[in-house]
Design a protein around this motif. Structure first.
Motif, PDB file in Angstrom:
ATOM      1  N   GLY A   7       0.829  -1.197   0.000  1.00 28.01           N
ATOM      2  CA  GLY A   7       0.000   0.000   0.000  1.00 28.01           C
ATOM      3  C   GLY A   7       0.866   1.250   0.000  1.00 28.01           C
ATOM      4  N   THR A   8       0.213   2.385  -0.052  1.00 27.48           N
ATOM      5  CA  THR A   8       0.930   3.662  -0.101  1.00 27.48           C
ATOM      6  C   THR A   8       1.802   3.874   1.136  1.00 27.48           C
ATOM      7  OG1 THR A   8      -0.841   4.597  -1.427  1.00 27.48           O
ATOM      8  CG2 THR A   8       0.658   6.147  -0.380  1.00 27.48           C
ATOM      9  N   ALA A  11       4.879   1.672   0.883  1.00 24.76           N
ATOM     10  CA  ALA A  11       5.753   2.197  -0.167  1.00 24.76           C
ATOM     11  C   ALA A  11       6.493   3.445   0.316  1.00 24.76           C
ATOM     12  CB  ALA A  11       4.942   2.506  -1.425  1.00 24.76           C
ATOM     13  N   LEU A  12       5.783   4.335   1.002  1.00 22.47           N
ATOM     14  CA  LEU A  12       6.427   5.542   1.535  1.00 22.47           C
ATOM     15  C   LEU A  12       7.475   5.197   2.578  1.00 22.47           C
ATOM     16  CD1 LEU A  12       3.436   8.040   1.796  1.00 22.47           C
ATOM     17  CD2 LEU A  12       5.463   8.242   0.329  1.00 22.47           C
ATOM     18  N   LEU A  88       5.158   2.806  -5.219  1.00 20.66           N
ATOM     19  CA  LEU A  88       4.319   4.009  -5.307  1.00 20.66           C
ATOM     20  C   LEU A  88       3.688   4.141  -6.692  1.00 20.66           C
ATOM     21  CD1 LEU A  88       6.283   6.784  -3.367  1.00 20.66           C
ATOM     22  CD2 LEU A  88       4.053   5.800  -2.776  1.00 20.66           C
TER      23      LEU A  88
END
Length: 193
Positions: A7-8, A11-12, A88
């Motif tokens: 998920g975001t 990824a971050l 991302l």
């Protein structure tokens, strides 16, 4: 072949830990070059006898593979950023890719753990930029491990998968806490005098 995309938030986290490690590696590499040019150079993060980047950079352990360790970090953390940016962008990787990435993280956490031991008990000094790279590697290792266990790329019993799904933050926090306590107790007299 089954694929998984993070998920975001995951990824971050991968991008940010890679960026933190890359920044630390970059600054240490620049300081190492300055130290090679001028043996009397004192890095800006050499603050006292304990927080002494120069002492760490001059040690044999700082070139464990025959070249300065941060050069390895420049490559490894650059790869981490690429993986995070791919996530991302919506990439989904197969299990073999995640297991290869985990193997790299396992090497990284093992190497960082050895460097922590050497800094605390052999060199007798800390480098703040190294500590940033350690923190990045600890977070990266535990969250990638959590991800691949939850996605079934590493066989694990249901309760362990449930633990990682609900409490993925516990093991990195515990790991960082243990390292922090080792640092505190190693130089207790220095910190309290």
């Amino acid at each position: 072949m089954r694929r998984a995309a993070g998920g975001t938030a995951f990824a971050l986290l991968v991008v940010l830990t890679g960026a933190a490690g890359l920044l630390a590696s970059w600054v240490i590499t620049l300081d190492k070059f300055k130290l090679l040019e001028d043996p009397d150079f004192v890095p800006g993060c050499s603050l006292n006898p304990v927080v002494s980047c120069g002492s760490v950079m001059k040690s044999d352990q700082a070139s464990a593979f025959g070249f300065p360790n941060p050069m390895l970090g420049l490559v490894a953390y650059g790869i981490v950023i690429c993986v995070g940016m791919s996530l991302l962008a919506g990439a989904a990787f197969p299990g073999w890719y995640w297991l290869t990435f985990e193997a790299g993280c396992l090497f990284g956490i093992g190497f960082v753990s050895w460097l922590q031991f050497e800094s605390l008990y052999r060199i007798g000094a800390l480098c703040l930029w190294c500590c940033l790279a350690w923190l990045a590697m600890i977070l990266l290792f535990w969250y990638v491990t959590s991800f691949i266990v939850r996605n079934g790329f590493l066989p694990a019993p249901g309760p362990l998968k449930a633990f990682f799904a609900e409490f993925a933050w516990v093991l990195p926090l515990l790991h960082i806490g243990v390292v922090g306590m080792l640092i505190l107790t190693r130089w207790w007299d220095f910190w309290t005098s």
